[in-house]
Design a protein around this motif. Structure first.
Motif, PDB file in Angstrom:
ATOM      1  N   ALA A  81      37.667  52.216  41.578  1.00 37.80           N
ATOM      2  CA  ALA A  81      37.169  51.466  42.760  1.00 37.80           C
ATOM      3  C   ALA A  81      35.851  52.030  42.993  1.00 37.80           C
ATOM      4  CB  ALA A  81      38.196  52.010  43.860  1.00 37.80           C
ATOM      5  N   ALA A  82      34.855  51.204  43.394  1.00 31.49           N
ATOM      6  CA  ALA A  82      33.511  51.763  43.748  1.00 31.49           C
ATOM      7  C   ALA A  82      33.349  51.365  45.094  1.00 31.49           C
ATOM      8  CB  ALA A  82      32.769  51.237  42.675  1.00 31.49           C
ATOM      9  N   GLN A  83      32.602  51.958  45.869  1.00 32.85           N
ATOM     10  CA  GLN A  83      32.291  51.578  47.360  1.00 32.85           C
ATOM     11  C   GLN A  83      30.663  51.206  47.660  1.00 32.85           C
ATOM     12  OE1 GLN A  83      35.177  51.031  48.638  1.00 32.85           O
ATOM     13  NE2 GLN A  83      36.211  52.161  47.260  1.00 32.85           N
ATOM     14  N   ALA A 131      40.720  47.483  35.144  1.00 31.36           N
ATOM     15  CA  ALA A 131      40.601  46.373  36.785  1.00 31.36           C
ATOM     16  C   ALA A 131      39.949  47.159  37.664  1.00 31.36           C
ATOM     17  CB  ALA A 131      42.142  46.048  36.972  1.00 31.36           C
ATOM     18  N   PHE A 132      39.406  46.682  38.521  1.00 33.09           N
ATOM     19  CA  PHE A 132      38.450  47.446  39.594  1.00 33.09           C
ATOM     20  C   PHE A 132      38.175  46.515  41.116  1.00 33.09           C
ATOM     21  CE2 PHE A 132      35.918  44.207  37.435  1.00 33.09           C
ATOM     22  CZ  PHE A 132      35.040  43.826  38.428  1.00 33.09           C
ATOM     23  N   GLY A 133      37.998  47.156  41.923  1.00 32.20           N
ATOM     24  CA  GLY A 133      37.725  46.785  43.166  1.00 32.20           C
ATOM     25  C   GLY A 133      36.786  47.419  43.935  1.00 32.20           C
ATOM     26  N   GLY A 134      36.788  47.329  45.084  1.00 34.55           N
ATOM     27  CA  GLY A 134      35.943  48.287  46.310  1.00 34.55           C
ATOM     28  C   GLY A 134      34.991  47.705  47.101  1.00 34.55           C
ATOM     29  N   LEU A 135      34.639  48.252  48.069  1.00 33.69           N
ATOM     30  CA  LEU A 135      33.937  47.695  49.310  1.00 33.69           C
ATOM     31  C   LEU A 135      32.549  47.064  48.765  1.00 33.69           C
ATOM     32  CD1 LEU A 135      33.524  47.394  52.318  1.00 33.69           C
ATOM     33  CD2 LEU A 135      32.512  49.484  52.269  1.00 33.69           C
ATOM     34  N   PRO A 170      29.165  39.655  46.746  1.00 36.37           N
ATOM     35  CA  PRO A 170      30.245  38.662  46.481  1.00 36.37           C
ATOM     36  C   PRO A 170      30.084  38.696  44.554  1.00 36.37           C
ATOM     37  CG  PRO A 170      29.636  37.872  48.384  1.00 36.37           C
ATOM     38  CD  PRO A 170      28.522  38.838  48.085  1.00 36.37           C
ATOM     39  N   ASN A 171      28.712  38.527  44.198  1.00 36.06           N
ATOM     40  CA  ASN A 171      28.721  38.016  42.850  1.00 36.06           C
ATOM     41  C   ASN A 171      28.517  39.466  41.748  1.00 36.06           C
ATOM     42  OD1 ASN A 171      28.925  35.273  43.028  1.00 36.06           O
ATOM     43  ND2 ASN A 171      26.731  34.972  43.693  1.00 36.06           N
ATOM     44  N   LEU A 172      28.425  40.429  42.527  1.00 38.42           N
ATOM     45  CA  LEU A 172      28.426  41.741  41.847  1.00 38.42           C
ATOM     46  C   LEU A 172      29.529  42.000  40.672  1.00 38.42           C
ATOM     47  CD1 LEU A 172      26.746  44.212  41.266  1.00 38.42           C
ATOM     48  CD2 LEU A 172      28.140  45.349  42.845  1.00 38.42           C
ATOM     49  N   LYS A 209      30.911  39.931  38.699  1.00 35.71           N
ATOM     50  CA  LYS A 209      30.641  39.397  37.428  1.00 35.71           C
ATOM     51  C   LYS A 209      29.960  40.144  36.307  1.00 35.71           C
ATOM     52  CE  LYS A 209      30.528  34.879  39.599  1.00 35.71           C
ATOM     53  NZ  LYS A 209      29.841  33.533  39.751  1.00 35.71           N
ATOM     54  N   LYS A 210      29.343  41.379  36.902  1.00 37.52           N
ATOM     55  CA  LYS A 210      28.658  42.214  35.918  1.00 37.52           C
ATOM     56  C   LYS A 210      29.525  43.245  35.218  1.00 37.52           C
ATOM     57  CE  LYS A 210      24.066  41.537  38.061  1.00 37.52           C
ATOM     58  NZ  LYS A 210      23.618  40.911  36.900  1.00 37.52           N
ATOM     59  N   ILE A 211      30.734  43.409  35.701  1.00 37.11           N
ATOM     60  CA  ILE A 211      31.678  44.141  35.252  1.00 37.11           C
ATOM     61  C   ILE A 211      32.544  43.618  34.189  1.00 37.11           C
ATOM     62  CG2 ILE A 211      33.139  46.084  35.854  1.00 37.11           C
ATOM     63  CD1 ILE A 211      30.292  46.340  37.126  1.00 37.11           C
ATOM     64  N   PRO A 212      32.775  44.234  32.916  1.00 39.47           N
ATOM     65  CA  PRO A 212      33.415  43.721  31.796  1.00 39.47           C
ATOM     66  C   PRO A 212      35.213  44.167  31.995  1.00 39.47           C
ATOM     67  CG  PRO A 212      32.102  45.495  31.118  1.00 39.47           C
ATOM     68  CD  PRO A 212      31.926  45.262  32.252  1.00 39.47           C
ATOM     69  N   ALA A 213      35.470  43.368  33.121  1.00 38.90           N
ATOM     70  CA  ALA A 213      36.792  44.059  33.449  1.00 38.90           C
ATOM     71  C   ALA A 213      37.592  43.078  34.541  1.00 38.90           C
ATOM     72  CB  ALA A 213      37.048  45.429  34.119  1.00 38.90           C
ATOM     73  N   PHE A 214      39.056  43.252  34.840  1.00 39.26           N
ATOM     74  CA  PHE A 214      39.674  42.177  35.868  1.00 39.26           C
ATOM     75  C   PHE A 214      39.238  42.524  37.389  1.00 39.26           C
ATOM     76  CE2 PHE A 214      42.350  42.601  31.829  1.00 39.26           C
ATOM     77  CZ  PHE A 214      42.641  41.112  31.613  1.00 39.26           C
ATOM     78  N   PHE A 215      38.729  41.689  37.928  1.00 41.57           N
ATOM     79  CA  PHE A 215      38.530  42.068  39.308  1.00 41.57           C
ATOM     80  C   PHE A 215      39.733  41.771  40.155  1.00 41.57           C
ATOM     81  CE2 PHE A 215      36.651  40.340  43.428  1.00 41.57           C
ATOM     82  CZ  PHE A 215      36.232  41.645  43.913  1.00 41.57           C
ATOM     83  N   LEU A 216      39.941  42.846  40.899  1.00 43.55           N
ATOM     84  CA  LEU A 216      41.312  42.826  41.827  1.00 43.55           C
ATOM     85  C   LEU A 216      41.257  42.109  43.091  1.00 43.55           C
ATOM     86  CD1 LEU A 216      42.457  46.357  41.070  1.00 43.55           C
ATOM     87  CD2 LEU A 216      43.271  44.204  39.869  1.00 43.55           C
ATOM     88  N   GLY A 217      39.989  41.734  43.565  1.00 47.26           N
ATOM     89  CA  GLY A 217      40.002  40.895  44.925  1.00 47.26           C
ATOM     90  C   GLY A 217      39.375  41.891  45.692  1.00 47.26           C
ATOM     91  N   GLU A 218      39.261  41.259  46.936  1.00 45.57           N
ATOM     92  CA  GLU A 218      38.621  41.750  48.192  1.00 45.57           C
ATOM     93  C   GLU A 218      39.445  42.682  49.091  1.00 45.57           C
ATOM     94  OE1 GLU A 218      36.157  39.003  50.299  1.00 45.57           O
ATOM     95  OE2 GLU A 218      34.916  38.677  48.441  1.00 45.57           O
ATOM     96  N   CYS A 219      40.838  42.518  49.002  1.00 43.75           N
ATOM     97  CA  CYS A 219      41.521  43.565  50.039  1.00 43.75           C
ATOM     98  C   CYS A 219      42.964  44.051  49.059  1.00 43.75           C
ATOM     99  CB  CYS A 219      42.038  42.718  50.982  1.00 43.75           C
ATOM    100  SG  CYS A 219      42.915  41.222  50.652  1.00 43.75           S
ATOM    101  N   LEU A 220      43.296  45.129  49.697  1.00 42.79           N
ATOM    102  CA  LEU A 220      44.600  45.860  49.017  1.00 42.79           C
ATOM    103  C   LEU A 220      45.862  44.981  48.971  1.00 42.79           C
ATOM    104  CD1 LEU A 220      43.702  49.696  49.774  1.00 42.79           C
ATOM    105  CD2 LEU A 220      44.184  48.605  47.388  1.00 42.79           C
TER     106      LEU A 220
END
Length: 441
Positions: A251-253, A276-280, A286-288, A290-301
């Motif tokens: 997770a990155a904020q 997998a990753f996420g963060g504030l 919103p499009n950031l 797409k630059k990460i080679p991993a599964f995006f977990l969405g915008e909320c826990l």
């Protein structure tokens, strides 16, 4: 609010820790009143669910209201016989309609406001008492998400608006984190075979979201290895090689730590280790993701666990990634090398604006690290959303519109003076942002 999960996963010791009830009292309740009604493991040991734990807390709360345990059990059965769930009745505040002795639970938002107020006054005892009271009235998920997480978010907003200090925010975060850590310690042994590796990328110190996810995953029976804040890149790979996790979660904020997260992601991707990753920061830009080679977990826990389960089960397609070399690489290297000279020049220019040197240096730090991050990610316009946030923060800290415009001009001048024509992409972005900023005011 949803009825608590009825899957039996907790052993007796966990239940005693979470409820504070003595073992002999719990056994007496089960024997005399058949409340709660635990399942049995293959070895004959009692296993309790979240529903069982909340049942015990409900009975304890009725005792606090002045009822005997036998009368509390009778009231429980009366509500069931009326075709309603006692836990749902208390959660939606309808308990008083069924019995005048049953006091409606305090609203979650009132408890959250009281907790925030206690933290703002550095009253740790009161803050802990409010959390304890909340756990008496509501399920774990509600307290953690709706009181602790939202409370910290509100305090963060107050800091952003200049209405709370960083010390107050850190005080609240420490209290909330300690409570999560105690809950994590009390979770039972894993019931699933999968292992998840959690951690913050280098330079990321905000751990609360990952602690909350850690607790959620453990309560679902997963084995979780948690590395904590500011974990060096090499440690992720070394640990992954040792424990062979089914999934790594980061997770990155901040924009700066999105860069370090991407570096970890590229390393794990090269070894075909799923991440997998996420963060504030991925909500703010919103499009950031797409630059990460991993599964995006969405915008909320909320709802993250099912997404993680799909990834682990293989239902999600492993993301494809083409590692493109940033066209800004020479510019990034030059900026990093010359940044101290540029910032010294800006300080000298801004002396005419009667701003304290320390304040200008703070702005330089905010802007410089984010500019470096955007260059690293290959897109200067990623700065727009992030710098909107930063300039909002600065405007509440003695730097108004006129000072910000002067600062932009000074920075552009310093870039051209120190770096020459190579600085053109940055000065072009500053001009564009400055125009939009001025028009928006």
């Amino acid at each position: 609010m949803a009825v608590p999960n009825q899957t039996p996963i907790y052993n007796l010791n966990v239940v005693l820790k979470l409820t504070g009830l003595k073992a002999d009292a719990l056994r007496a309740w089960e024997r005399r009143y058949s409340l709660p009604q635990p399942n049995r493991s293959a070895g004959g040991h009692r296993l309790y669910s979240d529903y069982d734990i909340e049942t015990i807390k409900w009975l304890q709360a009725r005792q606090s209201d002045g009822l005997s345990i036998s009368r509390a059990v009778e009231l429980w059965k009366e509500i069931l016989n009326a075709g309603r769930d006692p836990l749902a009745e208390v959660s939606n505040g309808r308990g008083a309609e069924l019995d005048s002795v049953l006091v409606p639970a305090p609203r979650v938002d009132i408890l959250r406001l009281n907790w925030q107020e206690a933290c703002l006054h550095f009253d740790g005892v009161k803050a802990e008492e409010i959390i304890n009271h909340a756990f008496d009235m509501f399920p774990i998920d509600v307290v953690c998400m709706d009181i602790l997480q939202k409370g910290l978010s509100n305090l963060g907003l107050m800091w952003y608006q200049g209405e709370a200090s960083m010390q107050q925010e850190h005080f609240a975060s420490a209290i909330a984190s300690r409570r999560l850590e105690s809950l994590i310690t009390a979770t039972p042994y894993p019931t699933r075979s999968q292992t998840l590796l959690l951690g913050c990328p280098p330079d990321e110190w905000h751990t609360f979201p990952l602690l909350l996810l850690n607790l959620q995953l453990r309560r679902f029976g997963y084995r979780v290895v948690y590395l904590g804040a500011n974990t060096p890149i090499e440690q992720f790979l070394d640990t992954a090689v040792i424990i062979k996790p089914n999934l790594v979660i980061l997770a990155a904020q901040q924009l700066t730590t999105a860069v370090t997260l991407k570096r970890v992601a590229k390393l794990l991707y090269s070894q075909r280790i799923p991440l997998a990753f996420g963060g504030l920061i991925f909500n703010r830009i919103p499009n950031l993701y797409k630059k990460i080679p991993a599964f995006f977990l969405g915008e909320c826990l909320e709802g993250v666990v099912p997404i993680i389960e799909n990834i682990i089960s293989g239902d999600s397609i492993f993301p494809t990634f083409v590692d493109e070399v940033s066209s800004y690489l020479p510019l990034e290297e030059s900026f990093r090398k010359n940044r101290p000279l540029i910032e010294n020049e800006v300080v000298d220019i801004m002396k005419k604006e009667n701003l304290r040197k320390e304040l200008v240096e703070d702005v330089n730090e905010y802007f410089g690290v984010r500019l470096s991050a955007a260059l690293d990610l290959g897109d200067l316009y990623l700065l727009n959303a992030d710098f909107d946030w930063v300039q909002g923060l600065l405007s509440r800290r003695q730097i108004d519109k006129a000072h910000l415009i002067s600062y932009f001009k000074a920075y552009s001048y310093a870039l051209r003076k120190i770096m020459g024509s190579m600085s053109m992409p940055i000065t072009k972005w500053i001009t564009s942002y400055q125009i939009n900023f001025a028009d928006a005011q």
